[in-house]
Design an enzyme around this catalytic site. Structure first.
Site, PDB file in Angstrom:
ATOM      1  N   ASN A   4       5.547  22.012  29.345  1.00 10.91           N
ATOM      2  CA  ASN A   4       6.579  20.968  30.393  1.00 10.91           C
ATOM      3  C   ASN A   4       6.005  20.007  30.736  1.00 10.91           C
ATOM      4  O   ASN A   4       6.532  18.658  30.580  1.00 10.91           O
ATOM      5  CB  ASN A   4       7.076  22.031  31.178  1.00 10.91           C
ATOM      6  CG  ASN A   4       8.195  22.797  30.880  1.00 10.91           C
ATOM      7  OD1 ASN A   4       9.340  22.553  30.563  1.00 10.91           O
ATOM      8  ND2 ASN A   4       7.909  24.146  30.978  1.00 10.91           N
ATOM      9  N   LEU A  20       2.604  28.843  39.136  1.00 11.72           N
ATOM     10  CA  LEU A  20       2.768  30.195  39.518  1.00 11.72           C
ATOM     11  C   LEU A  20       2.381  30.755  40.823  1.00 11.72           C
ATOM     12  O   LEU A  20       2.559  31.711  41.284  1.00 11.72           O
ATOM     13  CB  LEU A  20       2.126  31.073  38.577  1.00 11.72           C
ATOM     14  CG  LEU A  20       2.706  30.785  36.906  1.00 11.72           C
ATOM     15  CD1 LEU A  20       1.990  31.954  35.982  1.00 11.72           C
ATOM     16  CD2 LEU A  20       4.110  30.846  36.967  1.00 11.72           C
ATOM     17  N   GLU A  29      14.111  24.343  28.231  1.00 20.15           N
ATOM     18  CA  GLU A  29      13.374  23.842  29.679  1.00 20.15           C
ATOM     19  C   GLU A  29      12.886  22.376  29.544  1.00 20.15           C
ATOM     20  O   GLU A  29      12.995  21.701  30.554  1.00 20.15           O
ATOM     21  CB  GLU A  29      11.996  24.866  29.904  1.00 20.15           C
ATOM     22  CG  GLU A  29      12.303  26.018  30.010  1.00 20.15           C
ATOM     23  CD  GLU A  29      10.871  27.040  30.370  1.00 20.15           C
ATOM     24  OE1 GLU A  29       9.814  26.151  30.619  1.00 20.15           O
ATOM     25  OE2 GLU A  29      11.067  28.166  29.983  1.00 20.15           O
ATOM     26  N   HIS A  42      12.441  27.640  35.894  1.00 21.80           N
ATOM     27  CA  HIS A  42      12.326  29.164  35.775  1.00 21.80           C
ATOM     28  C   HIS A  42      13.010  29.509  34.401  1.00 21.80           C
ATOM     29  O   HIS A  42      14.020  29.263  34.171  1.00 21.80           O
ATOM     30  CB  HIS A  42      12.734  29.855  36.763  1.00 21.80           C
ATOM     31  CG  HIS A  42      12.693  31.082  36.790  1.00 21.80           C
ATOM     32  ND1 HIS A  42      11.528  31.730  37.049  1.00 21.80           N
ATOM     33  CD2 HIS A  42      13.464  32.444  36.448  1.00 21.80           C
ATOM     34  CE1 HIS A  42      11.605  33.091  36.909  1.00 21.80           C
ATOM     35  NE2 HIS A  42      12.599  33.481  36.329  1.00 21.80           N
ATOM     36  N   ASP A  61      12.676  31.341  44.071  1.00 22.49           N
ATOM     37  CA  ASP A  61      13.623  31.152  43.345  1.00 22.49           C
ATOM     38  C   ASP A  61      15.093  31.393  43.873  1.00 22.49           C
ATOM     39  O   ASP A  61      16.037  31.807  43.392  1.00 22.49           O
ATOM     40  CB  ASP A  61      13.509  32.097  41.976  1.00 22.49           C
ATOM     41  CG  ASP A  61      12.179  32.115  41.216  1.00 22.49           C
ATOM     42  OD1 ASP A  61      11.642  30.907  41.458  1.00 22.49           O
ATOM     43  OD2 ASP A  61      11.683  33.212  40.844  1.00 22.49           O
ATOM     44  N   GLY A  97       1.017  23.971  29.960  1.00 19.61           N
ATOM     45  CA  GLY A  97       1.475  22.724  30.091  1.00 19.61           C
ATOM     46  C   GLY A  97       2.297  21.985  29.107  1.00 19.61           C
ATOM     47  O   GLY A  97       2.375  20.894  29.164  1.00 19.61           O
ATOM     48  N   ASN A 125      11.788  23.266  40.523  1.00 20.39           N
ATOM     49  CA  ASN A 125      11.054  24.242  39.539  1.00 20.39           C
ATOM     50  C   ASN A 125      11.951  24.532  38.480  1.00 20.39           C
ATOM     51  O   ASN A 125      12.972  24.830  38.442  1.00 20.39           O
ATOM     52  CB  ASN A 125      10.805  25.582  40.530  1.00 20.39           C
ATOM     53  CG  ASN A 125      10.081  26.645  39.883  1.00 20.39           C
ATOM     54  OD1 ASN A 125       9.158  26.364  39.203  1.00 20.39           O
ATOM     55  ND2 ASN A 125      10.805  27.813  39.918  1.00 20.39           N
TER      56      ASN A 125
HETATM   57  C1  GAR Z   1       7.565  28.136  31.516  1.00 21.83           C
HETATM   58  O1  GAR Z   1       8.478  29.115  30.747  1.00 21.83           O
HETATM   59  C2  GAR Z   1       8.151  28.183  32.620  1.00 21.83           C
HETATM   60  O2  GAR Z   1       9.569  28.251  32.865  1.00 21.83           O
HETATM   61  C3  GAR Z   1       7.499  29.257  33.467  1.00 21.83           C
HETATM   62  O3  GAR Z   1       6.206  29.408  33.126  1.00 21.83           O
HETATM   63  C4  GAR Z   1       6.206  28.530  31.778  1.00 21.83           C
HETATM   64  C5  GAR Z   1       5.247  27.677  31.767  1.00 21.83           C
HETATM   65  O4  GAR Z   1       5.015  26.736  30.606  1.00 21.83           O
HETATM   66  N1  GAR Z   1       7.651  29.349  34.980  1.00 21.83           N
HETATM   67  C6  GAR Z   1       7.782  30.564  35.434  1.00 21.83           C
HETATM   68  O5  GAR Z   1       7.754  31.526  35.028  1.00 21.83           O
HETATM   69  C7  GAR Z   1       8.045  30.240  37.146  1.00 21.83           C
HETATM   70  N2  GAR Z   1       8.432  31.533  37.770  1.00 21.83           N
HETATM   71  P1  GAR Z   1       4.012  25.691  30.224  1.00 21.83           P
HETATM   72  O6  GAR Z   1       2.865  25.663  31.033  1.00 21.83           O
HETATM   73  O7  GAR Z   1       4.093  25.526  28.626  1.00 21.83           O
HETATM   74  O8  GAR Z   1       5.105  24.323  30.691  1.00 21.83           O
END
Ligand code: GAR
Length: 198
Positions: free
Chosen positions: A14, A86, A175, A105, A146, A12, A103
């Protein structure tokens, strides 16, 4: 008020960035709810610490009903943000929230994306392929995995000493910024109207 639903599965960071930017007034929105498809997601703790409503909808129990259960809980939200979520959204939610689900990615789509490509696996694949640049993509969520319209991409150089972990770290920073920018574009009505007509 512009209401956000944030969907998460993991750490989490992001989500935390969005929370912090709302606190400083850089994102003028409210997080209405944080939903996790995994009970162990640390993102849920982050939301709770900040007094945000949380909900765990365990994908192992809900299986094909996950998307419909999410839909029941986001009806008064303006935008759904998948921030490290996910599971794949399916069915009515994708139609009802057409062009209002985004989303993040961790690669430059269409490289290293699609089913089974998430988190550290994306960076392992990029390093193994020997790419010289990578980055992140914010895109609209459609019925595919995606495949929706790309709204923003940010790029980093991949150095010969980079590991999947170091690359993930560099891309995470991008991101956060990319998500903030796109959320603000939605709030201020700056998303290209041609995209939203599709
Ligand atoms: C992030 O790097 C995001 O881009 C990726 O999961 C991570 C979550 O980080 N998402 C994917 O791979 C989706 N296909 P976070 O929980 O620290 O935000």
């Amino acid at each position: 008020m512009y209401n956000l639903a944030i969907l998460v599965s993991g750490n989490g960071t992001n989500l935390q960035y969005i929370i912090d930017k709302i606190d400083t007034g850089d994102i003028k929105a409210k997080i209405e709810i944080v939903i996790s498809d995994k009970s162990s997601a640390y993102a849920i703790e982050r939301a709770k610490k900040n007094g945000i409503k949380t909900l765990i909808l365990d994908k192992k129990n809900l299986k094909n009903n996950l998307s419909d259960e999410i839909l029941k809980n986001v009806k008064n939200c303006n935008l759904i943000v998948l921030a490290g979520f996910l599971s794949i959204l399916k069915g009515e939610i994708v139609e009802l929230f057409k062009n209002r689900i985004i989303n993040i990615h961790p690669s430059l789509i269409p490289s290293f994306c699609g089913k089974g490509m998430y988190g550290i696996k994306v960076h392992e694949a990029a390093i193994n392929r020997g790419v010289k640049v990578s980055g992140c993509t914010v895109h609209i969520v459609d019925k595919g995995t995606d495949t929706g319209t790309i709204l923003k991409q940010k790029i980093v150089t991949v150095n010969k000493n980079d590991t999947p972990e170091s690359l993930a770290e560099k891309i995470h920073i991008l991101e956060h910024k990319a998500l903030e920018e796109v959320i603000n574009e939605y709030i201020s009505g700056k998303i290209d109207p041609e995209i939203l007509k599709r």
